[in-house]
Design a protein around this motif. Structure first.
Motif, PDB file in Angstrom:
ATOM      1  N   ASN A 155       1.266  -1.400   0.248  1.00 47.04           N
ATOM      2  CA  ASN A 155       0.282  -0.484  -0.209  1.00 47.04           C
ATOM      3  C   ASN A 155       0.854   1.404   0.066  1.00 47.04           C
ATOM      4  OD1 ASN A 155      -2.767  -1.191   0.480  1.00 47.04           O
ATOM      5  ND2 ASN A 155      -1.494  -1.999   2.914  1.00 47.04           N
ATOM      6  N   GLY A 158      -1.371   5.766   2.616  1.00 46.02           N
ATOM      7  CA  GLY A 158      -2.673   4.517   3.117  1.00 46.02           C
ATOM      8  C   GLY A 158      -2.217   5.013   4.736  1.00 46.02           C
ATOM      9  N   GLN A 273      -6.335  10.708   3.167  1.00 41.53           N
ATOM     10  CA  GLN A 273      -5.416   9.588   2.601  1.00 41.53           C
ATOM     11  C   GLN A 273      -5.896   8.455   1.609  1.00 41.53           C
ATOM     12  OE1 GLN A 273      -4.036   8.690   6.719  1.00 41.53           O
ATOM     13  NE2 GLN A 273      -1.968   8.497   5.856  1.00 41.53           N
ATOM     14  N   SER A 274      -7.132   8.058   2.380  1.00 43.14           N
ATOM     15  CA  SER A 274      -8.164   7.067   1.418  1.00 43.14           C
ATOM     16  C   SER A 274      -8.404   7.840   0.200  1.00 43.14           C
ATOM     17  CB  SER A 274      -9.384   6.882   2.059  1.00 43.14           C
ATOM     18  OG  SER A 274      -9.461   6.756   3.769  1.00 43.14           O
ATOM     19  N   GLY A 277      -4.638   7.814  -1.015  1.00 41.93           N
ATOM     20  CA  GLY A 277      -3.346   5.992  -1.478  1.00 41.93           C
ATOM     21  C   GLY A 277      -3.619   5.453  -2.308  1.00 41.93           C
ATOM     22  N   GLN A 278      -3.351   4.350  -2.833  1.00 41.78           N
ATOM     23  CA  GLN A 278      -3.383   2.888  -3.830  1.00 41.78           C
ATOM     24  C   GLN A 278      -2.870   2.224  -3.298  1.00 41.78           C
ATOM     25  OE1 GLN A 278      -1.044   4.800  -7.027  1.00 41.78           O
ATOM     26  NE2 GLN A 278      -3.377   4.796  -8.269  1.00 41.78           N
ATOM     27  N   SER A 279      -3.292   0.490  -4.183  1.00 40.67           N
ATOM     28  CA  SER A 279      -2.349  -0.600  -3.761  1.00 40.67           C
ATOM     29  C   SER A 279      -2.452  -1.007  -4.578  1.00 40.67           C
ATOM     30  CB  SER A 279      -3.702  -1.393  -2.949  1.00 40.67           C
ATOM     31  OG  SER A 279      -4.650  -0.657  -1.499  1.00 40.67           O
ATOM     32  N   GLU A 301      -6.828   3.007  -2.272  1.00 37.12           N
ATOM     33  CA  GLU A 301      -7.053   2.110  -1.231  1.00 37.12           C
ATOM     34  C   GLU A 301      -7.398   1.328  -0.225  1.00 37.12           C
ATOM     35  OE1 GLU A 301      -6.572   2.912   3.345  1.00 37.12           O
ATOM     36  OE2 GLU A 301      -8.435   3.806   1.920  1.00 37.12           O
TER      37      GLU A 301
END
Length: 351
Positions: A155, A158, A273-274, A277-279, A301
């Motif tokens: 991640n 996040g 952040q949500s 963010g990325q995964s 995220e």
């Protein structure tokens, strides 16, 4: 008829409720604590129920009018069984957002009863295991005779929620797991480590007991499965000494002290952040002749994806006819399921 979200006032539960309302849905929300559930219900103009999971007769009474319950109350090692058993009685589909291998195995053990009750049991409709399950399904589709499967995620941007940390504390001091020759076997957390190419960057990763050790085998039948998470190398080398501290980490006193810290300090990722963010997910399948296929996947995220995926799957199951029993996300809906979520896409799809 509306569906029920249990554990709605937790960090992830609140995200799911907020998104459901934005999508025009009107779930009934529930939990143990009225001081937390009632304000959330009033904020969105939703009905709510207050009940704990200690009285099976009362759980059945509460679930009777619902076609589906989405369980967001962890640790799921405590909450899944009483809700599943009530759902079998009331013919209510059961979904949750667990990531715990033992919960997947527990819920799977109710498969025959779920068939008889004509309900779907699908734990893991969040970040664990929707994207990795879709990755497993894609790789197996491209290499149907695969004997080994590796899955990894990391991640960027996040954070961790209170509920996730509490679940992690529950398993503190325990061993990890992998699947070998079809069986789940204990392995030290961080048993293996290597650098993985996630596409946009390379990152060191180590083995952990991710839910796919259970679910990917159900989805694909591949008998050997390892799951990795991106970590700093220092964390990996520290895990090599974990066996020295496991008896201490398992003590109730230590867990209580750590839980007190989590209760005071851990709140989860911020809205920024949500959204930003990325995964990143990577997978590799190998057959007996040594042929391999690899693929990469980028998603939103983890908590944001959990909200999106859990509601998407809830609606799909509510719309289904003549499907029952224990199911996995990609096993039931195919690997394309993840691409129905905005911001999720396979970067490299094997030919």
């Amino acid at each position: 008829m509306s569906f029920l979200i249990y554990g709605a006032s937790g960090f992830t539960g609140t995200l799911i409720v907020d998104l459901a309302v934005k999508q025009g849905k009107k779930p009934v929300i529930a939990g143990r604590n009225e001081s937390k559930i009632k304000p959330l219900a009033e904020k969105h103009g939703l009905e709510y129920l207050i009940f704990d999971l200690n009285n099976q007769e009362n759980i059945v009474k509460q679930l009777k009018k619902f076609p589906l319950v989405l369980n967001c109350a962890g640790p799921f090692t405590r909450t899944a069984q009483p809700l599943v058993e009530a759902c079998l009685n009331t013919q209510t589909h059961y979904l949750d957002i667990t990531g715990e291998i033992e919960v997947f195995e527990l819920v799977k053990s109710y498969h025959q009863k779920a068939l008889a009750s004509k309900i779907v049991l699908m734990p893991g409709v969040g970040f664990d295991v929707v994207p990795t399950d879709c990755m497993a399904k894609l790789l197996h589709t491209k290499l149907p005779d695969a004997t080994h499967l590796e899955l990894a995620f990391t991640n960027v941007g996040g954070s961790v929620s209170h509920g996730t940390m509490t679940t992690m504390l529950e398993s503190l001091g325990n061993t990890g797991a992998a699947r070998e020759n079809g069986a789940i076997v204990p392995k030290p957390v961080g048993d293996k480590g290597k650098t993985i190419d996630f596409g946009k960057f390379k990152h060191f990763a180590m083995t952990i007991p991710w839910g796919d050790v259970s679910t990917a085998h159900h989805t694909t039948g591949i008998p050997n499965i390892e799951t990795y998470v991106g970590v700093p190398k220092l964390a990996y080398w520290s895990m090599k000494l974990q066996f020295l501290f496991n008896p201490i980490l398992r003590s109730r006193f230590i867990k209580k002290q750590l839980q007190n810290y989590v209760d005071k300090k851990i709140t989860g990722p911020t809205e920024h952040q949500s959204q930003k963010g990325q995964s990143f997910i990577w997978g590799k399948a190998t057959n007996a002749e040594g042929k391999t296929v690899e693929a990469r996947l980028v998603t939103p995220e983890g908590y944001k994806l959990t909200a999106e995926a859990s509601l998407l799957i809830s609606q799909k199951i509510l719309d289904l006819k003549n499907v029952a029993g224990y199911q996995t996300p990609a096993g039931l809906f195919g690997y394309e399921l993840i691409t129905e979520i905005k911001g999720a896409a396979f970067e490299k799809e094997p030919s």
